[in-house]
Scaffold this motif. Sequence first.
Motif, PDB file in Angstrom:
ATOM      1  N   ASN A   1      38.714  66.330  70.850  1.00 11.08           N
ATOM      2  CA  ASN A   1      37.385  66.560  71.425  1.00 11.08           C
ATOM      3  C   ASN A   1      36.823  67.924  71.074  1.00 11.08           C
ATOM      4  OD1 ASN A   1      36.940  64.169  73.477  1.00 11.08           O
ATOM      5  ND2 ASN A   1      39.088  64.784  73.642  1.00 11.08           N
TER       6      ASN A   1
ATOM      7  N   ASP B   1      32.197  58.693  62.803  1.00 10.53           N
ATOM      8  CA  ASP B   1      33.385  58.386  63.614  1.00 10.53           C
ATOM      9  C   ASP B   1      33.325  59.032  64.995  1.00 10.53           C
ATOM     10  OD1 ASP B   1      34.618  56.941  61.532  1.00 10.53           O
ATOM     11  OD2 ASP B   1      35.322  58.794  60.605  1.00 10.53           O
TER      12      ASP B   1
ATOM     13  N   MET C   1      34.224  62.842  70.754  1.00 14.63           N
ATOM     14  CA  MET C   1      35.621  62.530  70.480  1.00 14.63           C
ATOM     15  C   MET C   1      35.756  61.880  69.112  1.00 14.63           C
ATOM     16  SD  MET C   1      38.387  60.461  72.828  1.00 14.63           S
ATOM     17  CE  MET C   1      37.966  58.803  72.340  1.00 14.63           C
ATOM     18  N   THR C   2      36.802  62.272  68.386  1.00 14.27           N
ATOM     19  CA  THR C   2      37.114  61.677  67.085  1.00 14.27           C
ATOM     20  C   THR C   2      37.946  60.402  67.286  1.00 14.27           C
ATOM     21  OG1 THR C   2      39.157  62.928  66.987  1.00 14.27           O
ATOM     22  CG2 THR C   2      37.209  63.977  66.047  1.00 14.27           C
ATOM     23  N   ARG C   3      38.195  59.650  66.184  1.00 14.41           N
ATOM     24  CA  ARG C   3      39.084  58.492  66.242  1.00 14.41           C
ATOM     25  C   ARG C   3      40.507  58.882  66.619  1.00 14.41           C
ATOM     26  NH1 ARG C   3      37.408  53.736  64.384  1.00 14.41           N
ATOM     27  NH2 ARG C   3      35.492  53.720  63.161  1.00 14.41           N
TER      28      ARG C   3
ATOM     29  N   LEU D   1      42.460  72.460  78.894  1.00 10.26           N
ATOM     30  CA  LEU D   1      42.158  71.123  78.371  1.00 10.26           C
ATOM     31  C   LEU D   1      40.655  70.898  78.216  1.00 10.26           C
ATOM     32  CD1 LEU D   1      44.755  69.007  80.415  1.00 10.26           C
ATOM     33  CD2 LEU D   1      44.690  69.222  77.917  1.00 10.26           C
ATOM     34  N   LEU D   2      39.853  71.566  79.037  1.00 14.97           N
ATOM     35  CA  LEU D   2      38.408  71.324  79.020  1.00 14.97           C
ATOM     36  C   LEU D   2      37.675  72.202  77.999  1.00 14.97           C
ATOM     37  CD1 LEU D   2      37.712  70.904  82.855  1.00 14.97           C
ATOM     38  CD2 LEU D   2      37.810  69.104  81.112  1.00 14.97           C
TER      39      LEU D   2
ATOM     40  N   SER E   1      41.280  61.007  68.762  1.00 15.93           N
ATOM     41  CA  SER E   1      41.284  61.383  70.178  1.00 15.93           C
ATOM     42  C   SER E   1      41.218  62.894  70.403  1.00 15.93           C
ATOM     43  CB  SER E   1      42.513  60.778  70.881  1.00 15.93           C
ATOM     44  OG  SER E   1      42.281  60.657  72.267  1.00 15.93           O
TER      45      SER E   1
ATOM     46  N   ARG F   1      32.247  59.876  68.786  1.00 17.65           N
ATOM     47  CA  ARG F   1      31.776  59.108  69.936  1.00 17.65           C
ATOM     48  C   ARG F   1      31.617  60.066  71.119  1.00 17.65           C
ATOM     49  NH1 ARG F   1      35.206  53.760  71.643  1.00 17.65           N
ATOM     50  NH2 ARG F   1      34.612  53.021  69.579  1.00 17.65           N
ATOM     51  N   ASN F   2      30.504  59.962  71.827  1.00 19.77           N
ATOM     52  CA  ASN F   2      30.315  60.787  73.033  1.00 19.77           C
ATOM     53  C   ASN F   2      31.454  60.560  74.020  1.00 19.77           C
ATOM     54  OD1 ASN F   2      27.088  60.597  72.330  1.00 19.77           O
ATOM     55  ND2 ASN F   2      27.610  62.387  73.550  1.00 19.77           N
ATOM     56  N   ASN F   3      31.978  61.657  74.577  1.00 23.43           N
ATOM     57  CA  ASN F   3      33.009  61.562  75.621  1.00 23.43           C
ATOM     58  C   ASN F   3      32.423  62.166  76.892  1.00 23.43           C
ATOM     59  OD1 ASN F   3      35.378  61.220  76.976  1.00 23.43           O
ATOM     60  ND2 ASN F   3      36.673  62.379  75.565  1.00 23.43           N
ATOM     61  N   ARG F   4      31.499  61.396  77.507  1.00 20.96           N
ATOM     62  CA  ARG F   4      30.655  61.955  78.576  1.00 20.96           C
ATOM     63  C   ARG F   4      31.441  62.403  79.802  1.00 20.96           C
ATOM     64  NH1 ARG F   4      27.290  57.583  77.189  1.00 20.96           N
ATOM     65  NH2 ARG F   4      25.891  58.252  75.524  1.00 20.96           N
ATOM     66  N   ILE F   5      32.579  61.742  80.059  1.00 20.81           N
ATOM     67  CA  ILE F   5      33.338  62.105  81.258  1.00 20.81           C
ATOM     68  C   ILE F   5      33.830  63.551  81.159  1.00 20.81           C
ATOM     69  CG2 ILE F   5      35.678  61.392  80.601  1.00 20.81           C
ATOM     70  CD1 ILE F   5      35.680  59.942  83.416  1.00 20.81           C
ATOM     71  N   LEU F   6      34.042  64.037  79.948  1.00 17.37           N
ATOM     72  CA  LEU F   6      34.463  65.439  79.778  1.00 17.37           C
ATOM     73  C   LEU F   6      33.361  66.402  80.211  1.00 17.37           C
ATOM     74  CD1 LEU F   6      36.541  66.163  76.559  1.00 17.37           C
ATOM     75  CD2 LEU F   6      37.272  65.987  78.937  1.00 17.37           C
TER      76      LEU F   6
END
Lengths: 105, 105
Positions: free
Chosen positions: B43, B70, B37-39, B22-23, B41, B72-77
Amino acid sequence: MSNVTEVDLPPNLSCLKNIDTLLRCPICFDFVNIAMMTRCSHNFCSLCIRKFLSYKLQCPVCNLAMTEQDLRNNRILDDLVQSFQIARQKLCQANFDSPPISPKT
Amino acid sequence: MSNVTEVDLPPNLSCLKNIDTLLRCPICFDFVNIAMMTRCSHNFCSLCIRKFLSYKLQCPVCNLAMTEQDLRNNRILDDLVQSFQIARQKLCQANFDSPPISPKT
Ligand SMILES: [Zn+2]
Ligand SMILES: [Zn+2]
Ligand SMILES: [Zn+2]
Ligand SMILES: [Zn+2]
């Protein structure tokens, strides 16, 4: 929300603590449920953040102004929560089946 | 990208395989680097998705039309990748230090 079977991690699995913390909602502290991400990249349960926004139109973590329309599903977090819970359960079980012979203190 | 120290998981840590998968970025297959991340969802590494979008304006996973705006940073990943790599290394090391007495086959 509120359906967590809370298991304390044994000392030799304490390295999983950071992952556990990252996968929790900053509002309810349970594992995130239907993860929604803000523009500021903060994540919450869908229900938790919608309840919060009905009182105050800002991010509960960093206070950035926002509305419900700014939320975006972060589905990989839901998948990670599920995989993490399974892995943690298996590692705890393996740990129980064969306790360490020579614990390091 | 391309800085992964690849470690095969020992059998008793195979429960971590799903999290590992997943990562990873669906374009380069390394752990995601500066996750975007895209709209829809999905990554990707920031660099991987930007390169892809310069050729074709759609999501590489689900083909939904999209542009760089479109993303967006997905920093938690990024944080999860870091914590996971540390945890995996510690668990593999602990595993090496005390091999299982009675392996289950
Ligand atoms: Zn919550
Ligand atoms: Zn925020
Ligand atoms: Zn990549
Ligand atoms: Zn997509």
